[in-house]
Write a protein that holds these residues in place. Structure first.
Motif, PDB file in Angstrom:
ATOM      1  N   ASP A  40      26.605  82.480  10.044  1.00 32.32           N
ATOM      2  CA  ASP A  40      25.179  82.830   9.937  1.00 32.32           C
ATOM      3  C   ASP A  40      24.450  81.820   9.047  1.00 32.32           C
ATOM      4  O   ASP A  40      23.335  81.388   9.362  1.00 32.32           O
ATOM      5  N   ASP A  41      25.083  81.450   7.931  1.00 32.58           N
ATOM      6  CA  ASP A  41      24.468  80.493   7.004  1.00 32.58           C
ATOM      7  C   ASP A  41      24.316  79.122   7.652  1.00 32.58           C
ATOM      8  O   ASP A  41      23.297  78.438   7.463  1.00 32.58           O
ATOM      9  N   LEU A  42      25.321  78.691   8.418  1.00 35.89           N
ATOM     10  CA  LEU A  42      25.266  77.391   9.083  1.00 35.89           C
ATOM     11  C   LEU A  42      24.164  77.362  10.139  1.00 35.89           C
ATOM     12  O   LEU A  42      23.460  76.359  10.291  1.00 35.89           O
ATOM     13  N   VAL A  43      24.027  78.455  10.860  1.00 36.93           N
ATOM     14  CA  VAL A  43      22.977  78.550  11.873  1.00 36.93           C
ATOM     15  C   VAL A  43      21.605  78.492  11.205  1.00 36.93           C
ATOM     16  O   VAL A  43      20.690  77.800  11.679  1.00 36.93           O
ATOM     17  N   GLN A  44      21.443  79.198  10.091  1.00 38.58           N
ATOM     18  CA  GLN A  44      20.160  79.172   9.385  1.00 38.58           C
ATOM     19  C   GLN A  44      19.858  77.781   8.865  1.00 38.58           C
ATOM     20  O   GLN A  44      18.714  77.312   8.910  1.00 38.58           O
ATOM     21  N   GLU A  45      20.884  77.097   8.380  1.00 38.54           N
ATOM     22  CA  GLU A  45      20.728  75.753   7.828  1.00 38.54           C
ATOM     23  C   GLU A  45      20.199  74.785   8.872  1.00 38.54           C
ATOM     24  O   GLU A  45      19.255  74.034   8.629  1.00 38.54           O
ATOM     25  N   ILE A  46      20.792  74.769  10.061  1.00 37.59           N
ATOM     26  CA  ILE A  46      20.333  73.846  11.097  1.00 37.59           C
ATOM     27  C   ILE A  46      19.013  74.318  11.698  1.00 37.59           C
ATOM     28  O   ILE A  46      18.189  73.505  12.135  1.00 37.59           O
ATOM     29  N   SER A  47      18.773  75.623  11.688  1.00 41.43           N
ATOM     30  CA  SER A  47      17.500  76.148  12.180  1.00 41.43           C
ATOM     31  C   SER A  47      16.343  75.658  11.315  1.00 41.43           C
ATOM     32  O   SER A  47      15.247  75.383  11.818  1.00 41.43           O
ATOM     33  N   ASP A  48      16.593  75.544  10.021  1.00 48.15           N
ATOM     34  CA  ASP A  48      15.549  75.125   9.083  1.00 48.15           C
ATOM     35  C   ASP A  48      15.287  73.622   9.113  1.00 48.15           C
ATOM     36  O   ASP A  48      14.278  73.157   8.580  1.00 48.15           O
ATOM     37  N   ALA A  49      16.194  72.853   9.718  1.00 49.54           N
ATOM     38  CA  ALA A  49      16.069  71.393   9.715  1.00 49.54           C
ATOM     39  C   ALA A  49      15.148  70.903  10.830  1.00 49.54           C
ATOM     40  O   ALA A  49      15.124  71.459  11.923  1.00 49.54           O
ATOM     41  N   ASP A  50      14.397  69.852  10.519  1.00 48.38           N
ATOM     42  CA  ASP A  50      13.578  69.193  11.533  1.00 48.38           C
ATOM     43  C   ASP A  50      14.356  68.079  12.225  1.00 48.38           C
ATOM     44  O   ASP A  50      14.152  67.799  13.402  1.00 48.38           O
ATOM     45  N   THR A  51      15.244  67.423  11.461  1.00 43.89           N
ATOM     46  CA  THR A  51      16.037  66.308  11.968  1.00 43.89           C
ATOM     47  C   THR A  51      17.482  66.495  11.545  1.00 43.89           C
ATOM     48  O   THR A  51      17.762  66.923  10.421  1.00 43.89           O
ATOM     49  N   VAL A  52      18.391  66.173  12.447  1.00 47.14           N
ATOM     50  CA  VAL A  52      19.825  66.222  12.158  1.00 47.14           C
ATOM     51  C   VAL A  52      20.367  64.799  12.204  1.00 47.14           C
ATOM     52  O   VAL A  52      20.175  64.086  13.192  1.00 47.14           O
ATOM     53  N   VAL A  53      21.023  64.382  11.139  1.00 49.91           N
ATOM     54  CA  VAL A  53      21.695  63.077  11.090  1.00 49.91           C
ATOM     55  C   VAL A  53      23.190  63.348  11.127  1.00 49.91           C
ATOM     56  O   VAL A  53      23.736  63.979  10.218  1.00 49.91           O
ATOM     57  N   LEU A  54      23.840  62.887  12.184  1.00 49.34           N
ATOM     58  CA  LEU A  54      25.256  63.182  12.386  1.00 49.34           C
ATOM     59  C   LEU A  54      26.076  61.899  12.320  1.00 49.34           C
ATOM     60  O   LEU A  54      25.922  61.010  13.160  1.00 49.34           O
ATOM     61  N   ALA A  55      26.935  61.798  11.305  1.00 46.51           N
ATOM     62  CA  ALA A  55      27.861  60.672  11.196  1.00 46.51           C
ATOM     63  C   ALA A  55      29.109  61.016  11.996  1.00 46.51           C
ATOM     64  O   ALA A  55      29.778  62.015  11.713  1.00 46.51           O
TER      65      ALA A  55
END
Length: 200
Positions: A78-93
């Protein structure tokens, strides 16, 4: 751009080439957007358990019907979903391990694939719910795989992100890093040039 979620999945820590490229991109973002909030998640340092039956059962049980144990099992996801939901941009290495993505990243994706939270099923097929976001993927490989049938990463990552609603996905590649020191330097310099020129 208000919030950036930076995801590292390399087992090499600060020696990771993908992390070094993502750090370059993050510095560029901070320069262009001084007020940006950056959330960093290191999947190798803080690894997630592989998905099992008990956790999946907790995911699909309505929150109000979960047992105390199921609430604990679902809480991190649930916390991980909320974290990415709140992001405008995702930077994935994204390093390549044995033709695929790191197992740590697969576990993370399994925690994000939540029906009713990050996607929903409809008569016309699944629909992603995390729309309006951009993902930038820094893909590093020891050999040369882009454009070949051995590049299983690009399609898989694009398909998964699209599944949860993130369809604006840009890849920056640094390949041949294990071929020779000269090739490594050339590939990293090329990726750095793209990072410098990328629209953010």
């Amino acid at each position: 751009m208000k919030t950036v979620l930076s995801i590292n999945s390399s087992i090499l820590g600060d020696n990771s080439q993908s992390r070094q490229l993502s750090n370059q991109l993050l510095e560029r973002i901070k320069t262009a957007h001084p007020s940006v909030k950056i959330i960093e998640r290191d999947l190798a340092k803080d690894s997630l358990p592989h998905l099992n039956g008990e956790q999946f059962s907790a995911f699909i049980t309505p929150p109000e019907q979960r047992t105390a144990e199921q609430k604990v099992l679902a809480a991190q996801s649930d916390d991980l979903v909320q974290e990415i939901s709140d992001a405008d941009t995702v930077v994935l290495a994204l390093p390549m391990y044995n033709f695929g993505i790191p197992s740590q990243l697969k576990s993370y994706f399994d925690n994000l694939a939540r029906a009713g939270m990050t996607f929903k099923y409809t008569a016309a097929g699944p629909v992603g719910l995390l729309t309006g976001k951009k993902a930038i993927v820094l893909a590093t490989r020891g050999g040369f795989y882009f454009g070949t049938d051995k590049d299983t990463q690009t399609k898989y990552v694009k398909d998964f992100l699209g599944f949860i609603g993130i369809t604006d996905v840009e890849f920056i590649y640094a390949e041949g890093l294990a071929v020779s020191p000269e090739q490594k330097a050339k590939s990293l310099a090329g990726a750095s040039e793209i990072i410098t020129a990328i629209s953010i």
